[in-house]
Scaffold this active site. Sequence first.
Site, PDB file in Angstrom:
ATOM      1  N   HIS A 111       1.166  -6.745   4.200  1.00 26.49           N
ATOM      2  CA  HIS A 111       1.000  -7.664   3.084  1.00 26.49           C
ATOM      3  C   HIS A 111      -0.075  -8.645   3.515  1.00 26.49           C
ATOM      4  O   HIS A 111      -0.094  -9.098   4.661  1.00 26.49           O
ATOM      5  CB  HIS A 111       2.316  -8.391   2.787  1.00 26.49           C
ATOM      6  CG  HIS A 111       2.133  -9.606   1.941  1.00 26.49           C
ATOM      7  ND1 HIS A 111       2.050  -9.559   0.579  1.00 26.49           N
ATOM      8  CD2 HIS A 111       1.988 -10.915   2.264  1.00 26.49           C
ATOM      9  CE1 HIS A 111       1.887 -10.780   0.101  1.00 26.49           C
ATOM     10  NE2 HIS A 111       1.843 -11.622   1.108  1.00 26.49           N
ATOM     11  N   CYS A 140      -0.743  -6.540  -3.483  1.00 23.00           N
ATOM     12  CA  CYS A 140      -1.304  -7.748  -2.875  1.00 23.00           C
ATOM     13  C   CYS A 140      -2.579  -7.442  -2.128  1.00 23.00           C
ATOM     14  O   CYS A 140      -3.505  -8.267  -2.076  1.00 23.00           O
ATOM     15  CB  CYS A 140      -0.279  -8.349  -1.928  1.00 23.00           C
ATOM     16  SG  CYS A 140       0.296  -7.205  -0.669  1.00 23.00           S
TER      17      CYS A 140
END
Lengths: 165, 587
Positions: A39, A109
């Site tokens: 992430h 993301c």
Amino acid sequence: MAQSNSSFPVKLYIYDLSRGMARQLSPVMLGRQLDGIWHTGVVVHGKEFFFGGAGIDNCPPSGTMLGDPDSVVDLGSTEVNEDLFKVYLDSLAESTYSGDRYNVFEHNCNTFSNDVAQFLTGRKIPSYITDLPSEILSTPFGQALRPLLDSMAINPGGNNITGQR
Amino acid sequence: MAEQGAADPVNNNNNNKPEASEGTIIKVTVKTPKDKEEIAIAEDASVTQFKEEISKRFKAKQDQLVLIFAGKILKDGDSLSQHGIKDGLTVHLVIKTAHKATDGGSTSASSSASTQVGSSSTSSPAANPASTTGPAGSGPAPTQTPNLMSGFGDLANLAGLGMGSANFMELQQQMQRQLMSNPEMLSQIMENPLVQNMMSNPDLMRQMIVANPQMQQLMERNPEISHMLNNPELMRQTMELARNPAMMQEMMRNQDRALSNLESIPGGYNALRRMYTDIQEPMFSAAREQFGNNPFSALGGASDSGVQPSRTENREPLPNPWGPPNSSNPSESGGATTGSTSTSGTTNPSVSNPLGINPGSLGNGMFNSPGMQSLLQQISENPQLMQNMLSAPYMRSMMQSLAQNPELASQVMVNNPLFAGNPQLQEQFRAQLPVFLQQMQNPEALSVMTNPRAMQALMQIQQGLQTLQTEAPGLMPSLMTGGIPGVPTGGAAPAENPASSPSSATTSPAQQQLMQQMLQMFAGGGGGGSGGAGSATTQTPEVRFQTQLEQLSAMGFINREANLQALIATGGDINAAIERLLGSQPS
């Protein structure tokens, strides 16, 4: 023109969502080595920006529940000041990065971080991050789990949603 | 430089006109957050000219355009080449509306109005889109502070399913639950050749299992588990069985055949079946709970859970359904069933069956059955269960009939798939059958089995034996001849023999020998168990020589004490003992 020549450093914060489990289990479960489930968030102007299930979000750097990043990549610097960046983010939030556009494989993301990084600095984020979904999906196991994963949205939570009306 | 390009705009106004003028035309992609356009422009054009083009294409005013390339904002006075903008590259564009709202030349007014909401108070009319931005051009706004606080404290966004959790283990649990609730998914995963490949790699499986903190706990409590895990052969066989649904189906079919044989035996075998259902039920539920506890057993054991009860069923035809459970070692689990936990049935199955996989394919499969282990646990945990089983009248009658009909019992055994591959084992068992049956008739033996402490002691003995075997495999043969202490769980040693000797697909001579000893021990240990239960690792001579004692008493030497003394003196040699007895006794 209210454009300054100042230069703002841009950094990429990388988090491993699996806390190391992916590194251990991926050869077993997927048949290929994945060092992490990544992430990312882009840190600029003293804030960390990321895209989650709720949309574009920002928080103080390392301010998500993920804590400190596992690694930080220096993307260079940008002349884009905060205002301009906000304008940019807002238009993103209305278009390609609204909350409902989130997809854990295709539009996540890291996709966002990649776009923002290119906007700010012209550089992309390291490819091992953006290649992750395709790596997972290229394994039978990933394919099998796809319906399950598709329903998930990673949302580390900054609660400063861009574009919220 | 900016003036030079003035001659070119004429050319540049025509898109797709690759006229070679003072500068070659390059195609530059202009990207907005919403849009992307390709603009042809002279290579040496100025930014101003570029913006002219852009404003036409995007229908925005030039002074609304902000061009960014490589992190730099392109100023009007610059030229494209100055920034290194070449053919095929992408330049980013942000269109500022008068209110500094969205770009794209549409809905700018509406969005600008709405973006006032939530933003910190700003002196400028510019409505900052994000709720946290400060006044324009003033750098990081102090008004962000209240939002900072909420950002820190906000955990509500954990709503992201699973992934929101920082803990991968939680995710794992969720996945597990999903798997459990969707058996098809599980079977799909099991059939997945990748999973099967994975499972055929014992090292990987071992790593996986060891990495599970639950497993680590179990391993701390039961070092036998780590022994087992460290045995690649064992793991490999285990994996094979788990991987191979065909093999398991085969076993189940064999079991069915054996059961049908049983039905022909007089004495209420149907009742026996019913009774076993009672046992199977808790085992099933134990297995289910096991899935909840042990993620890896879910992976490897799901397909096996069906086999577990079938394995228990296999125990039925054996003349001594509880003998094998007693003797059936919690092999890999290495006596995990012993004292480790007697209360929580949930962890027990997982302990005794850490992989959730039926290791029955191992050399001496019979006793390695996790079904037996679970049964054993159940038995040890629930003495009432044993009592019920043993005291059931039909049970006794079955025992009787089996004892009287060793042929039938052996036939049943033959059909037992566990024995199928081990003719030697069958022989041994057949040989020991009479003894077994006798023992089963022995009320003492029964009481031992109903005594949970006794059972646990027996298991501990077996556990000790296993440890001994793994520690000193060479020692075992000598120990065997010397009378191994405490082997009521006959299968333990044979099971461990495979564990210690990698080539264990077939019973080695030592194994057979050990097996015989086990059976003898059990035969002797069953009766003497109640007396010998106190000693966890050694058996009293009484237990050891139980068989001989029986024989002596059958011959007419009714003085048990004297018999025992003689046996002890002669080390179990019946003939010599008889000599002594005859020498010392007038009768």
